[in-house]
Design a protein around this motif. Structure first.
Motif, PDB file in Angstrom:
ATOM      1  N   ASP A  52       0.807  -1.232   0.000  1.00 24.89           N
ATOM      2  CA  ASP A  52       0.000   0.000   0.000  1.00 24.89           C
ATOM      3  C   ASP A  52       0.834   1.274   0.000  1.00 24.89           C
ATOM      4  N   THR A  53       2.096   1.206  -0.400  1.00 19.80           N
ATOM      5  CA  THR A  53       2.859   2.441  -0.589  1.00 19.80           C
ATOM      6  C   THR A  53       2.135   3.301  -1.618  1.00 19.80           C
ATOM      7  N   PRO A  54       1.891   4.588  -1.330  1.00 21.25           N
ATOM      8  CA  PRO A  54       1.005   5.387  -2.187  1.00 21.25           C
ATOM      9  C   PRO A  54       1.661   5.904  -3.469  1.00 21.25           C
ATOM     10  N   TRP A  55       2.276   5.015  -4.229  1.00 18.49           N
ATOM     11  CA  TRP A  55       2.713   5.383  -5.571  1.00 18.49           C
ATOM     12  C   TRP A  55       1.459   5.657  -6.405  1.00 18.49           C
ATOM     13  N   SER A  56       1.578   6.550  -7.366  1.00 22.51           N
ATOM     14  CA  SER A  56       0.414   6.975  -8.142  1.00 22.51           C
ATOM     15  C   SER A  56      -0.306   5.795  -8.788  1.00 22.51           C
ATOM     16  N   LYS A  57       0.434   4.876  -9.412  1.00 21.91           N
ATOM     17  CA  LYS A  57      -0.248   3.785 -10.108  1.00 21.91           C
ATOM     18  C   LYS A  57      -0.930   2.826  -9.136  1.00 21.91           C
ATOM     19  N   VAL A  58      -0.403   2.702  -7.932  1.00 25.48           N
ATOM     20  CA  VAL A  58      -1.050   1.856  -6.927  1.00 25.48           C
ATOM     21  C   VAL A  58      -2.350   2.504  -6.456  1.00 25.48           C
ATOM     22  N   VAL A  59      -2.300   3.776  -6.136  1.00 25.72           N
ATOM     23  CA  VAL A  59      -3.485   4.486  -5.641  1.00 25.72           C
ATOM     24  C   VAL A  59      -4.595   4.487  -6.688  1.00 25.72           C
ATOM     25  N   LYS A  60      -4.237   4.837  -7.928  1.00 32.39           N
ATOM     26  CA  LYS A  60      -5.235   4.912  -8.997  1.00 32.39           C
ATOM     27  C   LYS A  60      -5.830   3.541  -9.319  1.00 32.39           C
ATOM     28  N   THR A  61      -4.977   2.533  -9.411  1.00 35.98           N
ATOM     29  CA  THR A  61      -5.470   1.208  -9.784  1.00 35.98           C
ATOM     30  C   THR A  61      -6.310   0.603  -8.673  1.00 35.98           C
ATOM     31  N   LYS A  62      -5.928   0.813  -7.411  1.00 38.25           N
ATOM     32  CA  LYS A  62      -6.746   0.327  -6.299  1.00 38.25           C
ATOM     33  C   LYS A  62      -8.142   0.938  -6.339  1.00 38.25           C
ATOM     34  N   ALA A  63      -8.227   2.232  -6.603  1.00 41.97           N
ATOM     35  CA  ALA A  63      -9.524   2.902  -6.628  1.00 41.97           C
ATOM     36  C   ALA A  63     -10.398   2.347  -7.752  1.00 41.97           C
ATOM     37  N   GLU A  64      -9.819   2.162  -8.926  1.00 42.27           N
ATOM     38  CA  GLU A  64     -10.590   1.628 -10.046  1.00 42.27           C
ATOM     39  C   GLU A  64     -10.970   0.169  -9.787  1.00 42.27           C
ATOM     40  N   PHE A  65     -10.061  -0.586  -9.198  1.00 42.76           N
ATOM     41  CA  PHE A  65     -10.312  -1.981  -8.858  1.00 42.76           C
ATOM     42  C   PHE A  65     -11.493  -2.087  -7.898  1.00 42.76           C
ATOM     43  N   ALA A  66     -11.520  -1.243  -6.882  1.00 42.48           N
ATOM     44  CA  ALA A  66     -12.629  -1.248  -5.922  1.00 42.48           C
ATOM     45  C   ALA A  66     -13.948  -0.944  -6.614  1.00 42.48           C
ATOM     46  N   SER A  67     -13.905  -0.005  -7.555  1.00 46.16           N
ATOM     47  CA  SER A  67     -15.119   0.342  -8.289  1.00 46.16           C
ATOM     48  C   SER A  67     -15.608  -0.832  -9.135  1.00 46.16           C
ATOM     49  N   LEU A  68     -14.696  -1.532  -9.783  1.00 44.36           N
ATOM     50  CA  LEU A  68     -15.075  -2.674 -10.611  1.00 44.36           C
ATOM     51  C   LEU A  68     -15.699  -3.785  -9.771  1.00 44.36           C
ATOM     52  N   ILE A  69     -15.153  -4.001  -8.591  1.00 44.80           N
ATOM     53  CA  ILE A  69     -15.721  -5.024  -7.704  1.00 44.80           C
ATOM     54  C   ILE A  69     -17.137  -4.634  -7.287  1.00 44.80           C
ATOM     55  N   CYS A  70     -17.334  -3.381  -6.940  1.00 47.94           N
ATOM     56  CA  CYS A  70     -18.668  -2.918  -6.541  1.00 47.94           C
ATOM     57  C   CYS A  70     -19.671  -3.060  -7.683  1.00 47.94           C
ATOM     58  N   GLN A  71     -19.187  -2.875  -8.908  1.00 52.25           N
ATOM     59  CA  GLN A  71     -20.060  -2.975 -10.080  1.00 52.25           C
ATOM     60  C   GLN A  71     -20.266  -4.416 -10.544  1.00 52.25           C
ATOM     61  N   GLN A  72     -19.560  -5.356  -9.924  1.00 51.57           N
ATOM     62  CA  GLN A  72     -19.571  -6.737 -10.411  1.00 51.57           C
ATOM     63  C   GLN A  72     -19.223  -6.764 -11.891  1.00 51.57           C
ATOM     64  N   ALA A  73     -18.144  -6.068 -12.221  1.00 51.85           N
ATOM     65  CA  ALA A  73     -17.742  -5.872 -13.607  1.00 51.85           C
ATOM     66  C   ALA A  73     -17.288  -7.178 -14.252  1.00 51.85           C
ATOM     67  N   PRO A  74     -17.396  -7.288 -15.572  1.00 49.26           N
ATOM     68  CA  PRO A  74     -16.907  -8.482 -16.267  1.00 49.26           C
ATOM     69  C   PRO A  74     -15.380  -8.521 -16.267  1.00 49.26           C
ATOM     70  N   ASP A  75     -14.843  -9.695 -16.550  1.00 47.02           N
ATOM     71  CA  ASP A  75     -13.388  -9.875 -16.517  1.00 47.02           C
ATOM     72  C   ASP A  75     -12.664  -8.875 -17.413  1.00 47.02           C
ATOM     73  N   GLN A  76     -13.210  -8.593 -18.588  1.00 49.07           N
ATOM     74  CA  GLN A  76     -12.532  -7.706 -19.527  1.00 49.07           C
ATOM     75  C   GLN A  76     -12.286  -6.330 -18.929  1.00 49.07           C
ATOM     76  N   ALA A  77     -13.152  -5.874 -18.039  1.00 56.06           N
ATOM     77  CA  ALA A  77     -12.974  -4.552 -17.433  1.00 56.06           C
ATOM     78  C   ALA A  77     -11.703  -4.490 -16.604  1.00 56.06           C
ATOM     79  N   TYR A  78     -11.324  -5.598 -15.966  1.00 57.73           N
ATOM     80  CA  TYR A  78     -10.090  -5.617 -15.186  1.00 57.73           C
ATOM     81  C   TYR A  78      -8.865  -5.514 -16.108  1.00 57.73           C
ATOM     82  N   PHE A  79      -8.937  -6.147 -17.252  1.00 53.69           N
ATOM     83  CA  PHE A  79      -7.820  -6.051 -18.194  1.00 53.69           C
ATOM     84  C   PHE A  79      -7.732  -4.650 -18.798  1.00 53.69           C
ATOM     85  N   GLU A  80      -8.855  -4.009 -19.000  1.00 45.87           N
ATOM     86  CA  GLU A  80      -8.823  -2.615 -19.458  1.00 45.87           C
ATOM     87  C   GLU A  80      -8.175  -1.723 -18.406  1.00 45.87           C
TER      88      GLU A  80
END
Length: 248
Positions: free
Chosen positions: A160-188
């Motif tokens: 959890d070191t707050p490098w920019s790519k870690v912070v941004k990707t974690k936030a988007e990842f959390a959103s995808l989980i909440c949306q029950q997003a399809p697998d392709q969304a994670y690869f995007e």
């Protein structure tokens, strides 16, 4: 592997979801995820130079969840501390997946020899625990201990070191989980090649140009970059999944 975001015990039906990018020199030979002939319980990619792996599962094609395990590793970026003679870090993943020890027992076993390796972050999961273990960052109370339920991010520094790519990707990842997003969304999500602004770059002992290059979630350069993106899902009562998308 240089970026992994993961959710642990947030979804009862799928206790572990992990999305990752493996960054490596293009000339380093590797094999796609498959069942290993010499260790058929392992389903993982393989580093054909040193024989280990950066990420894998056991029982990847089985409905038997009682012995299922997951492991992944990232290097710690510390060029001044790198030793050419150090043991291959990929063997730490392979040995865990190929053995019979729980995550907790395996950490206890390798802790005395951890100094023999260059800096690493190791993730180990079984049906009960997910553990982050590093041979650096000894002052972090989470090091070597089971993690609480939550969403985490890991690159080439501490958990959890707050490098920019870690912070941004974690936030988007959390959103995808909440949306029950399809697998392709994670690869995007993992395909984002936008570098961080200079004001958000870490100072890890490399040049500013390299810090810029390595700040993107997905790295592109003439000889080094993101080789493969991977999505892992360990389900409670179904076979685990490990899906790869090769970029190089």
């Amino acid at each position: 592997m240089c970026l992994i975001v993961f959710a642990w015990k947030l979804i009862p039906a799928t206790p572990l979801i992990a999305a990752s990018n493996r960054d490596e020199y293009y000339e380093r030979p590797s094999a796609a995820a498959a069942v290993w002939e010499n260790s058929p319980q392992i389903f993982a990619g393989r580093d054909l130079r040193s024989g280990g792996t950066w990420m894998g599962l056991t029982n990847g094609n089985s409905s038997d969840t009682s012995q299922r395990k997951f492991a992944a590793i990232t290097n710690i970026r510390a060029p001044s501390e790198t030793r050419a003679e150090a043991a291959s870090r990929g063997e730490l993943v392979a040995n865990y997946l190929g053995g019979n020890l729980s995550a907790r027992a395996y950490v206890d076993t390798i802790r005395p020899q951890a100094h023999l390796y260059n800096g690493f972050n190791l993730l180990l999961a079984d049906q009960d625990d997910l553990i982050w273990f590093s041979n650096r960052n000894q002052d972090d109370v989470r090091n070597g201990q089971p993690l609480a339920a939550g969403i985490y991010g890991l690159s080439n520094a501490s958990l959890d070191t707050p490098w920019s790519k870690v912070v941004k990707t974690k936030a988007e990842f959390a959103s995808l989980i909440c949306q029950q997003a399809p697998d392709q969304a994670y690869f995007e999500m993992l395909s984002n090649t936008t570098p961080a602004p200079d004001c958000r770059l870490p100072d890890t002992g490399i040049s500013l140009a390299m810090e810029r290059l390595l700040s993107a979630a997905c790295i592109e350069s003439p000889n080094y970059g993101t080789r493969v993106s991977t999505l892992v899902k360990m389900h409670a009562e179904q076979p685990a999944q490990l899906i790869e998308k090769f970029l190089r």
